[in-house]
Scaffold this active site. Structure first.
Site, mmCIF file in Angstrom:
data_model
loop_
_atom_site.group_PDB
_atom_site.id
_atom_site.type_symbol
_atom_site.label_atom_id
_atom_site.label_comp_id
_atom_site.label_asym_id
_atom_site.label_seq_id
_atom_site.Cartn_x
_atom_site.Cartn_y
_atom_site.Cartn_z
ATOM 1 N N ASP A 90 1.017 -1.722 0.130
ATOM 2 C CA ASP A 90 -0.251 0.249 -0.025
ATOM 3 C C ASP A 90 1.084 1.376 -0.238
ATOM 4 O O ASP A 90 1.778 1.677 1.046
ATOM 5 C CB ASP A 90 -1.223 0.035 0.914
ATOM 6 C CG ASP A 90 -2.006 1.134 0.893
ATOM 7 O OD1 ASP A 90 -2.017 1.427 -0.344
ATOM 8 O OD2 ASP A 90 -2.814 1.472 2.042
ATOM 9 N N GLY A 186 -7.521 8.362 7.398
ATOM 10 C CA GLY A 186 -7.622 8.485 8.877
ATOM 11 C C GLY A 186 -8.957 8.941 9.391
ATOM 12 O O GLY A 186 -10.233 8.202 8.888
ATOM 13 N N ASN A 265 -10.687 -0.297 -0.125
ATOM 14 C CA ASN A 265 -9.728 0.240 0.870
ATOM 15 C C ASN A 265 -9.844 0.312 2.724
ATOM 16 O O ASN A 265 -10.306 0.893 3.098
ATOM 17 C CB ASN A 265 -7.931 1.155 0.658
ATOM 18 C CG ASN A 265 -7.608 0.310 -0.144
ATOM 19 O OD1 ASN A 265 -7.443 -0.262 -1.105
ATOM 20 N ND2 ASN A 265 -6.109 1.069 -1.112
ATOM 21 N N ASP A 267 -8.137 0.136 5.994
ATOM 22 C CA ASP A 267 -7.657 0.169 7.390
ATOM 23 C C ASP A 267 -7.962 0.997 8.628
ATOM 24 O O ASP A 267 -7.392 0.447 9.869
ATOM 25 C CB ASP A 267 -6.037 1.733 6.969
ATOM 26 C CG ASP A 267 -4.866 1.377 8.086
ATOM 27 O OD1 ASP A 267 -4.778 0.413 9.154
ATOM 28 O OD2 ASP A 267 -3.696 1.626 7.494
ATOM 29 N N THR A 268 -8.570 2.191 8.559
ATOM 30 C CA THR A 268 -8.413 2.866 10.124
ATOM 31 C C THR A 268 -9.712 2.166 10.725
ATOM 32 O O THR A 268 -9.233 1.656 11.811
ATOM 33 C CB THR A 268 -9.517 3.849 9.975
ATOM 34 O OG1 THR A 268 -8.019 5.186 9.406
ATOM 35 C CG2 THR A 268 -9.755 5.138 11.618
HETATM 36 ZN ZN LIG Z 1 -4.121 5.053 0.396
#
Ligand SMILES: [Zn+2]
Length: 384
Positions: A90, A186, A265, A267-268
């Site tokens: 990533d 974020g 995607n 992540d957070t």
């Molecule tokens: Zn990204």
């Protein structure tokens, strides 16, 4: 090491494109063993193919791309995971991209989005020229996402121009392209929600279809965590202090998928689930804070109430986090218990997400191709 082969990202994204309903493949960032194991568990519950991805920060945390590949291989082996999974870098740069392409990754993201369009195309094309002969797929990025994620940060949104998306693919032959349409990296996406323009996705996909590109080229949505408010509330009830966290509404993500996104995607969301589990664990098991393995974790959580990145508080238990070998010694049982809880909570959230993304049940429709097969295909399709 598992003999189960990792799946080329193009095969995964193609299964989403060909599905008889709007679908995107979930791409989940991982940093440590139990996070990967939890994602895999959620995928098995949903019969979903997926991409496991690691940022440059995750690669640093684990000591290099080969360690991440080993960690994923071990997690798959331990759980007898038989569903198609890709391993993707990533937000890479050319140097890290080449290292990952040589370390068992099946996809590389090269993020040259800060460069002007021609330079972005040239850098991405350079990565493709390295990765494709090795059978490894490439994702580029065009436009800029607000917010901070690992090494990536931007002050304002720069939308992708749908008129240039087809040209990006034609100039680079990249497999995938992350296009900025107003999502952000974020946990604080709130201020940006009003700027979401899913029509950027719709118009980009239409232009790709007009150019005959949609069979082998796919659009990606970054910064797409939903930031479940019950998880944020749990963190705050258990001693944390996270304010203003707001994600992308699921209906907007679904709209983006209906318009042509094929990789989403996340992540957070996982960072929040992991942090809630850790804070809850110390509330439910006060004595665990005194045990040798977890003392540093508790101290780090106490020292930074708004922490959500597990690397900031799990670093103290290295090298246990990899579970390369079963750990032993005092305080290990508490650590194993905490990791098991994290796995389960991650699994629940991943199962929920892949259902919403339309990729649940798609595992058997992923074409059974290897990186070796992809070398031949890329040799035929690359225009140089
Ligand atoms: Zn990204």
């Amino acid at each position: 090491m598992s003999d189960h082969k990792l799946c080329p990202i193009a095969a995964l994204l193609s299964a989403a494109e060909k599905a008889d309903h709007p679908a995107a493949i979930g791409a989940f960032n991982v940093n440590f063993y139990s996070q990967a194991a939890g994602v895999l568990k959620g995928l098995r519950r949903s019969d979903a193919p997926a991409i496991i991805q690691a940022s440059r920060g995750a690669n640093r945390f684990q000591g290099g791309p080969d360690k991440i590949a080993y960690m994923l291989g071990r997690a798959m082996e331990q759980s007898n995971h038989r569903l198609p999974v890709g391993l993707h870098l990533d937000h890479g740069d050319p140097e890290k991209g080449e290292e990952c392409a040589d370390s068992g990754y099946t996809g590389i993201m090269i993020d040259a989005s800060e460069e002007p369009f021609p330079e972005n195309c040239a850098i991405t094309r350079g990565m493709v020229a390295y990765a494709h002969p090795r059978g490894v797929g490439v994702e580029g990025e065009y436009g800029q996402l607000l917010g901070v994620e690992d090494d990536v940060h931007a002050e304002k949104t720069v939308y992708a121009d749908p008129e240039k998306v087809a040209a990006f693919f034609e100039k680079t032959n990249a497999d995938a392209l992350a296009i900025a349409y107003g999502t952000s990296h974020g946990p604080n996406k709130g201020a940006n929600i009003a700027q979401l323009k899913t029509e950027v996705v719709r118009d980009s996909y239409r232009n790709m279809a007009d150019a005959g590109l949609t069979d082998n080229h796919f659009l990606v949505g970054h910064g797409s965590s939903t930031i479940p408010q019950d998880i944020v509330a749990e963190i705050n009830q258990c001693g944390g202090d996270i304010r203003g966290a707001q994600g992308v509404p699921m209906e907007k993500i679904k709209e983006g998928i209906a318009f042509g996104l094929r990789k989403i995607n996340i992540d957070t969301d996982l960072r929040l689930v992991i942090t809630a589990t850790a804070r809850r664990f110390f509330v439910d098991n006060p004595s665990a804070a005194g045990c040798e393995t977890l003392r540093g974790v508790k101290e780090a959580l106490d020292a930074k109430l708004d922490v959500i990145d597990p690397r900031e508080y799990l670093g103290s238990v290295t090298p246990f986090e990899l579970l390369r070998e079963p750990p032993d010694g005092p305080g290990v049982q508490e650590f194993v218990d905490l990791m098991a809880l994290m796995e389960e909570r991650i699994a629940q959230h991943v199962a929920f997400l892949v259902e919403a993304f339309g990729s649940a049940g798609l595992a058997s429709s992923v074409e059974d191709v290897t990186v070796e097969d992809m070398k031949q295909r890329y040799a035929r399709s690359d225009p140089w």
